[in-house]
Structures are given as structure tokens and as C-alpha cells.
Design a protein around this motif. Structure first.
Motif, PDB file in Angstrom:
ATOM      1  N   MET A 137       0.623  -1.647  -0.074  1.00 28.32           N
ATOM      2  CA  MET A 137       0.175   0.284   0.518  1.00 28.32           C
ATOM      3  C   MET A 137       0.768   1.242   0.176  1.00 28.32           C
ATOM      4  O   MET A 137       1.904   1.530   0.757  1.00 28.32           O
ATOM      5  N   ARG A 138       0.990   1.737  -0.560  1.00 30.88           N
ATOM      6  CA  ARG A 138       1.706   3.739  -1.150  1.00 30.88           C
ATOM      7  C   ARG A 138       0.249   4.728  -0.740  1.00 30.88           C
ATOM      8  O   ARG A 138      -0.801   4.661  -1.082  1.00 30.88           O
ATOM      9  N   SER A 139       1.144   5.117   0.377  1.00 29.45           N
ATOM     10  CA  SER A 139       0.357   6.547   1.126  1.00 29.45           C
ATOM     11  C   SER A 139       0.817   7.655   0.899  1.00 29.45           C
ATOM     12  O   SER A 139       2.070   7.486   1.410  1.00 29.45           O
ATOM     13  N   SER A 140       0.466   8.833   0.794  1.00 28.15           N
ATOM     14  CA  SER A 140       1.401  10.039   0.937  1.00 28.15           C
ATOM     15  C   SER A 140       0.156  10.846   2.185  1.00 28.15           C
ATOM     16  O   SER A 140       0.402  11.774   2.632  1.00 28.15           O
ATOM     17  N   THR A 141      -0.589   9.864   2.912  1.00 28.50           N
ATOM     18  CA  THR A 141      -0.978  10.244   4.341  1.00 28.50           C
ATOM     19  C   THR A 141      -0.203  10.670   5.037  1.00 28.50           C
ATOM     20  O   THR A 141       0.994  10.416   5.940  1.00 28.50           O
ATOM     21  N   THR A 142      -0.228  11.969   5.652  1.00 29.99           N
ATOM     22  CA  THR A 142       0.071  12.584   6.792  1.00 29.99           C
ATOM     23  C   THR A 142      -0.648  12.674   7.826  1.00 29.99           C
ATOM     24  O   THR A 142      -2.194  13.210   7.774  1.00 29.99           O
ATOM     25  N   ASP A 143      -0.342  12.452   9.296  1.00 40.05           N
ATOM     26  CA  ASP A 143      -1.198  12.678  10.475  1.00 40.05           C
ATOM     27  C   ASP A 143       0.191  14.140  11.371  1.00 40.05           C
ATOM     28  O   ASP A 143       1.216  13.790  11.562  1.00 40.05           O
ATOM     29  N   ARG A 144      -0.805  14.877  11.603  1.00 42.04           N
ATOM     30  CA  ARG A 144      -0.102  15.431  13.103  1.00 42.04           C
ATOM     31  C   ARG A 144      -0.630  15.822  13.867  1.00 42.04           C
ATOM     32  O   ARG A 144      -1.628  15.611  14.261  1.00 42.04           O
ATOM     33  N   ARG A 145       0.464  16.477  14.460  1.00 44.88           N
ATOM     34  CA  ARG A 145       0.936  16.240  15.877  1.00 44.88           C
ATOM     35  C   ARG A 145       1.864  17.232  16.935  1.00 44.88           C
ATOM     36  O   ARG A 145       3.202  16.863  16.458  1.00 44.88           O
ATOM     37  N   ARG A 146       1.927  18.080  16.996  1.00 39.32           N
ATOM     38  CA  ARG A 146       2.513  19.151  17.908  1.00 39.32           C
ATOM     39  C   ARG A 146       4.052  18.952  16.843  1.00 39.32           C
ATOM     40  O   ARG A 146       4.708  18.858  17.341  1.00 39.32           O
ATOM     41  N   GLY A 147       3.424  19.678  16.042  1.00 39.25           N
ATOM     42  CA  GLY A 147       5.061  19.899  14.919  1.00 39.25           C
ATOM     43  C   GLY A 147       5.993  18.205  14.502  1.00 39.25           C
ATOM     44  O   GLY A 147       6.137  18.803  14.322  1.00 39.25           O
ATOM     45  N   VAL A 148       4.989  17.330  14.439  1.00 41.47           N
ATOM     46  CA  VAL A 148       4.913  16.375  14.016  1.00 41.47           C
ATOM     47  C   VAL A 148       4.525  15.826  13.383  1.00 41.47           C
ATOM     48  O   VAL A 148       2.725  15.710  12.536  1.00 41.47           O
ATOM     49  N   ARG A 149       5.050  15.020  11.765  1.00 39.21           N
ATOM     50  CA  ARG A 149       3.942  14.424  10.787  1.00 39.21           C
ATOM     51  C   ARG A 149       4.978  12.959  10.466  1.00 39.21           C
ATOM     52  O   ARG A 149       5.623  12.602  10.706  1.00 39.21           O
ATOM     53  N   VAL A 150       3.444  12.224  10.503  1.00 41.35           N
ATOM     54  CA  VAL A 150       4.056  11.016   9.464  1.00 41.35           C
ATOM     55  C   VAL A 150       3.777  10.357   7.885  1.00 41.35           C
ATOM     56  O   VAL A 150       2.728  11.086   7.397  1.00 41.35           O
ATOM     57  N   ARG A 151       4.493  10.088   7.531  1.00 45.94           N
ATOM     58  CA  ARG A 151       4.771  10.381   6.401  1.00 45.94           C
ATOM     59  C   ARG A 151       5.274   8.963   5.512  1.00 45.94           C
ATOM     60  O   ARG A 151       5.939   8.755   6.421  1.00 45.94           O
ATOM     61  N   ARG A 152       5.185   8.469   4.572  1.00 43.43           N
ATOM     62  CA  ARG A 152       5.371   7.386   4.186  1.00 43.43           C
ATOM     63  C   ARG A 152       7.184   6.927   3.756  1.00 43.43           C
ATOM     64  O   ARG A 152       8.094   8.175   3.721  1.00 43.43           O
ATOM     65  N   ALA A 153       7.868   6.206   4.293  1.00 38.53           N
ATOM     66  CA  ALA A 153       8.908   6.103   4.683  1.00 38.53           C
ATOM     67  C   ALA A 153       9.822   6.163   3.169  1.00 38.53           C
ATOM     68  O   ALA A 153       9.197   5.481   1.910  1.00 38.53           O
ATOM     69  N   VAL A 154      11.290   6.747   2.815  1.00 44.18           N
ATOM     70  CA  VAL A 154      11.713   6.496   1.398  1.00 44.18           C
ATOM     71  C   VAL A 154      12.875   5.662   1.430  1.00 44.18           C
ATOM     72  O   VAL A 154      13.473   5.903   2.537  1.00 44.18           O
ATOM     73  N   ALA A 155      13.294   5.379   0.170  1.00 46.03           N
ATOM     74  CA  ALA A 155      14.671   4.717   0.310  1.00 46.03           C
ATOM     75  C   ALA A 155      15.190   4.928   1.662  1.00 46.03           C
ATOM     76  O   ALA A 155      16.306   4.771   2.020  1.00 46.03           O
ATOM     77  N   ARG A 156      15.946   6.544   1.522  1.00 47.23           N
ATOM     78  CA  ARG A 156      16.777   6.947   1.775  1.00 47.23           C
ATOM     79  C   ARG A 156      17.193   7.148   3.285  1.00 47.23           C
ATOM     80  O   ARG A 156      17.741   7.847   3.808  1.00 47.23           O
ATOM     81  N   ASP A 157      15.541   6.786   4.053  1.00 47.39           N
ATOM     82  CA  ASP A 157      15.825   6.955   4.946  1.00 47.39           C
ATOM     83  C   ASP A 157      15.930   5.653   5.428  1.00 47.39           C
ATOM     84  O   ASP A 157      16.184   5.477   7.200  1.00 47.39           O
ATOM     85  N   ALA A 158      17.196   4.775   5.645  1.00 42.30           N
ATOM     86  CA  ALA A 158      17.238   3.053   5.946  1.00 42.30           C
ATOM     87  C   ALA A 158      18.229   3.322   6.745  1.00 42.30           C
ATOM     88  O   ALA A 158      18.021   2.922   7.797  1.00 42.30           O
ATOM     89  N   ARG A 159      19.118   4.591   6.601  1.00 36.55           N
ATOM     90  CA  ARG A 159      20.141   4.919   7.704  1.00 36.55           C
ATOM     91  C   ARG A 159      19.968   5.607   8.439  1.00 36.55           C
ATOM     92  O   ARG A 159      19.596   4.981  10.022  1.00 36.55           O
ATOM     93  N   ARG A 160      18.607   6.223   8.619  1.00 35.62           N
ATOM     94  CA  ARG A 160      18.788   7.018   9.837  1.00 35.62           C
ATOM     95  C   ARG A 160      16.848   5.664  10.945  1.00 35.62           C
ATOM     96  O   ARG A 160      17.389   5.630  11.835  1.00 35.62           O
TER      97      ARG A 160
END
Length: 160
Positions: free
Chosen positions: A1-24
Motif C-alpha cells: 500500500m502506497r500512501s502519502s497520508t500524513t498525520d500531524r501532532r505538535r509539529g510532528v508528521r507521519v509520512r511514508r518512508a523512502v529508500a533514503r531513510d534506511a540508514r536513519r
């Protein structure tokens, strides 16, 4: 499932991870204070690779500066929470609850009714606090996993 949905809370958002996130994401797993002492071998050498991110429903919580505060990986078939980590410095800020809420939305959109969680033993209380119910115990599997783990079921209609 591919989603660009974001949820926000106090300056924080949730986004789909991408390949460049792997190391982090790998760093977040391997430096987790929850896996110190006897639990350390479980994450030693663990890698969250770009291929894993591409194959699974992986989402990250990031702050306004793009700092990764936590992430989860949802396997859709069979439905299971494969990974969930919150950075040590972000503990107690509601990041875990934000991620669970997002996960439940993703599961709902996928038509799931519940998600299996095999928890790190110290995390059982957290999962129960967001609506998961204990269903059993998963036995240790040495040498990879040296301890029994609680097995829980998180109903999709649950909410943190």
C-alpha cells in the motif's frame, strides 16, 4: 500500500518512508535504549534496507526539521506489526501513540480487522495501553531471540 497520508501532532508528521531513510531507521533500531543489556544481541547488526522499505508499509514520524523520531513497518499479509521504534530522545512525547493511530488508519484502509503484534517484553504495557489484547506467548528462538515474547492482537477499531 502506497500512501502519502500524513498525520500531524505538535509539529510532528507521519509520512511514508523512502529508500533514503534506511540508514536513519537502522540507526534508530541499533541505538535503541530498549535493546541494551541482555536484549542487545537482537538488534546488533540489524539493517533496515531500502528494499525492506520498498516491500513493506513503512512510515516515519518526523519533526518540522525532518528529524526522524520513530517509525513502524506494517506487513499486510498476514497482518502484523513487524517493527516499531521511537527514538530514545522522543520517548514520552506521544510519538508511539501517533504511530499506532496512523498504523490503524493504514490497516483500516487495507480492510484489516486486527494486527498481530509480537512485542519486545518491556513494550507490552504500551501496546496494551493502545488497545492490544494479549493472546499468548511466542517462545524464544535461540540464537536470534533469547527470550519469550508476548503475542498481542491489536483490533483495527482500537485507538490510542
Amino acid at each position: 500500500m502506497r500512501s502519502s497520508t500524513t498525520d500531524r501532532r505538535r509539529g510532528v508528521r507521519v509520512r511514508r518512508a523512502v529508500a533514503r531513510d534506511a540508514r536513519r531507521l537502522t540507526r534508530l533500531v541499533t541505538t535503541s535504549g530498549a535493546y541494551e543489556g541482555p536484549y542487545a544481541p537482537m538488534v546488533q547488526g540489524y539493517k533496515v534496507g531500502p528494499d525492506y522499505i520498498e516491500a513493506h508499509d513503512v512510515h516515519v514520524a518526523v519533526d518540522d526539521d525532518g528529524l526522524v523520531l520513530g517509525f513502524y513497518a506494517l506487513v499486510l499479509s498476514p497482518p502484523e506489526l513487524d517493527l516499531m521504534f521511537v527514538a530514545d530522545a522522543a520517548q514520552g512525547r506521544g510519538i508511539g501513540r501517533l504511530l499506532v493511530g496512523h498504523l490503524l488508519g493504514q490497516a483500516r484502509r487495507a480492510g484489516l480487522t486486527a494486527v498481530r503484534v509480537v512485542a519486545h517484553p518491556p513494550a507490552e504495557g504500551f501496546y496494551r495501553s493502545v488497545g492490544a489484547e494479549r493472546t499468548g506467548t511466542v517462545a524464544a528462538r535461540p540464537p536470534a531471540v533469547m527470550w519469550d515474547r508476548p503475542e498481542l492482537l491489536l483490533p483495527v477499531d482500537a485507538g490510542p
